[in-house]
Design an enzyme around this catalytic site. Structure first.
Site, PDB file in Angstrom:
ATOM      1  CB  SER A 266      -0.887   0.004   1.242  1.00 15.74           C
ATOM      2  OG  SER A 266      -0.089   0.248   2.384  1.00 15.74           O
ATOM      3  CE  LYS A 267      -1.907   6.770  -2.786  1.00 15.52           C
ATOM      4  NZ  LYS A 267      -3.158   7.493  -2.674  1.00 15.52           N
ATOM      5  NE  ARG A 268       0.610   0.078   5.949  1.00 13.22           N
ATOM      6  CZ  ARG A 268       1.416  -0.923   6.280  1.00 13.22           C
ATOM      7  NH1 ARG A 268       2.608  -0.682   6.788  1.00 13.22           N
ATOM      8  NH2 ARG A 268       1.034  -2.164   6.122  1.00 13.22           N
ATOM      9  N   GLY A 270       5.435   3.182   0.109  1.00 11.70           N
ATOM     10  CA  GLY A 270       6.071   4.012  -0.919  1.00 11.70           C
ATOM     11  C   GLY A 270       5.179   4.088  -2.135  1.00 11.70           C
TER      12      GLY A 270
END
Ligand code: ZN
Length: 500
Positions: A266-268, A270
């Site tokens: 996921s976005k966390r 990167g």
């Protein structure tokens, strides 16, 4: 009762990627697309792109554009779909509403589907009560017994949704190409699930599972290859196929892509969008190669694959069930490999947008031969095109740096000044026509040997630093050669001024 997927041995293989344009193209979607593309190509089949944009509030043309451009950039071109058309179009769900309405009509007629008039509040209350009693939440709707003509009278005054009548206690099984047999019991599907919701009075908008089934049939999709998050949709889609008397496609559910900590990517972790990787300067060849190995491996040590090679070697039987870890170091390594494979002129061509973005060149007016010379110098070290400005920007603009950079080891400012006087004099004496890398090296090394303790760095470091403004850069002879006499001497003069 069991329902098994049938393999369409004699038919042409047809796969599809069916994104909703409610977000940008995710790396996981790129992997799904790639596997669909490869599977179709391997068997001489067709790969179809279908845009699932019935969620009008969340869909946007900008996201569709991002998806389409991302796929084109990766080279995953579709045989049928938006932009190219095909015999089973239109390929945007928002343009197929009449088709869905026809099939809804058919199911309402046969009594397999019905209008449910329950309010959201009623459904929520029922759901909470079932949870409290530790039951599987399921809406077994009493409106399923209503006669259609009575329901349609009521429809004139009350909103409704259309649901499928789900029989209790039925086993729904399918044979997944990656996971083998998967079974669900119809009691776990939440009861009579919805097929369509009212859009305007008397008009119904198909919901996800229903539209997918209709489209997959009409577009003659033989293999549905998608992420494992869709496994839970499959029994619902099988039930819809069954009441419509449709044959089933073969299913293959791909493993999740995980971050380095083994949680879902996921976005966390990167960047997750294809556009982000493009902007950072990854090559499409590298990204295709990298994503092909997210959940698949050829069973050999081979790691470098072109798209053509992949289409030959891809094998669904070698796709793993377990999650595939996204390893950015591997992507960097692959990207470096592909960057080094490029012909200098091609590398220069691809570097142009990145140099322009950082204002080192003007897209309307640049010297491609000059860019080629500069970029070839950095090619052995380059990891991403996005780094190109930081590495070679000084060839296009005079560098900014602090005077301390010019100092080699224990030199004092006055030693550096003397060093510049020596190199400047030697360069000034060299006629333009002799200004070649070979001559520059010869003349300057000769001078460098005369430096204190024979330390060549005393001449070459300040010179290289003055030319590049960087701690690390290509050597001074290469830079001098490319910058030319006038610009090189101008930069030495700037350095001398800084020391004063
Ligand atoms: Zn109901």
């Amino acid at each position: 009762m069991s329902i098994f997927g049938k393999l369409f041995k004699k038919e042409q293989i047809r796969t599809r990627f069916a994104p909703s344009p409610t977000g940008v193209l995710h790396i996981g979607s790129a992997r799904t697309t790639l596997f669909n593309f490869l599977f179709a190509k391997k068997f001489g089949g067709k790969f179809i792109l279908r845009i699932e944009d019935t969620d009008l509030e969340r869909s946007s043309p900008e996201f569709e554009k991002d998806i389409v451009e991302g796929l084109q950039w990766l080279g995953l071109v579709w045989d049928e779909g938006p932009g190219v058309g095909g015999p089973h179009g239109p390929y945007r769900q928002s343009e197929r509403l009449d088709t869905y309405a026809g099939y809804l009509e058919k199911l309402l007629d046969s009594g397999d589907a019905f209008y449910c008039f329950h309010s959201k509040e009623f459904l929520e209350k029922e759901y909470q009560e079932q949870l409290a009693k530790k039951k599987n939440p399921a809406h077994i709707c009493e409106f399923r017994k209503f006669l259609r003509q009575d329901a349609e009278k009521r429809l004139q005054k009350e909103p409704a949704i259309i649901r499928l009548k789900v029989l209790a206690g039925v086993d729904i099984c399918f044979s997944d190409l990656i996971r083998g047999e998967i079974c669900f019991n119809s009691n776990t599907l939440g009861g009579d699930f919805s097929l369509a919701k009212a859009s305007r009075p008397g008009e119904f908008l198909p919901l996800y599972n229903f539209a997918v089934v209709v489209d997959d049939l009409l577009m003659k999709i033989t293999h549905v290859i998608r992420g494992e998050d869709h496994i839970s949709n499959t029994p619902k889609q099988i039930l819809i196929s069954r009441v419509l008397d449709f044959s089933l496609p073969q299913y293959a559910h791909l493993p999740l892509i995980l971050g380095p900590d083994k949680s879902k990517l996921s976005k966390r972790h990167g960047a997750v969008s294809v556009g982000d990787y493009r902007d950072m300067g990854y090559l499409p060849e590298a990204l295709v190669n990298f994503t092909s190995l997210l959940g698949w491996n050829p069973g050999t040590d081979k790691e470098i694959f072109s798209l053509e090679e992949l289409a030959g070697e891809f094998d669904m039987a070698k796709v793993q069930k377990g999650g595939a870890v996204f390893n950015i170091d591997k992507l960097d390594w692959l990207n470096g490999h592909y960057l080094r494979q490029l012909e200098p002129a091609e590398l220069a061509r691809r570097a142009v947008p990145y140099l322009a973005k950082q204002n080192f060149i003007n897209l309307g007016n640049y010297d491609s031969e000059y860019i080629k010379k500069v970029i070839t110098l950095e090619q052995p070290r380059l990891k991403k095109l996005g780094e190109v400005g930081d590495r070679v920007g000084f060839f296009f603009k005079k560098p900014q740096y602090e005077s301390e950079l010019l100092v080699w080891r224990d030199m004092l400012f006055r030693d550096v000044m003397a060093s510049f006087e020596t190199s400047r004099e030697a360069l000034e004496a060299m006629p333009e026509e002799n200004w070649t890398r070979e001559n520059l090296e010869k003349v300057l090394l000769e001078k460098a040997k005369e430096a204190k303790k024979g330390d060549k760095g005393r001449l070459l470091w300040p010179l290289r630093a003055a030319l590049s403004g960087l701690e690390a850069s290509p050597g001074p002879f290469d830079i001098l050669d490319i910058l030319g006499k006038q610009e090189s001497i101008a930069r030495i003069d700037i350095a001398i001024k800084k020391l004063k």
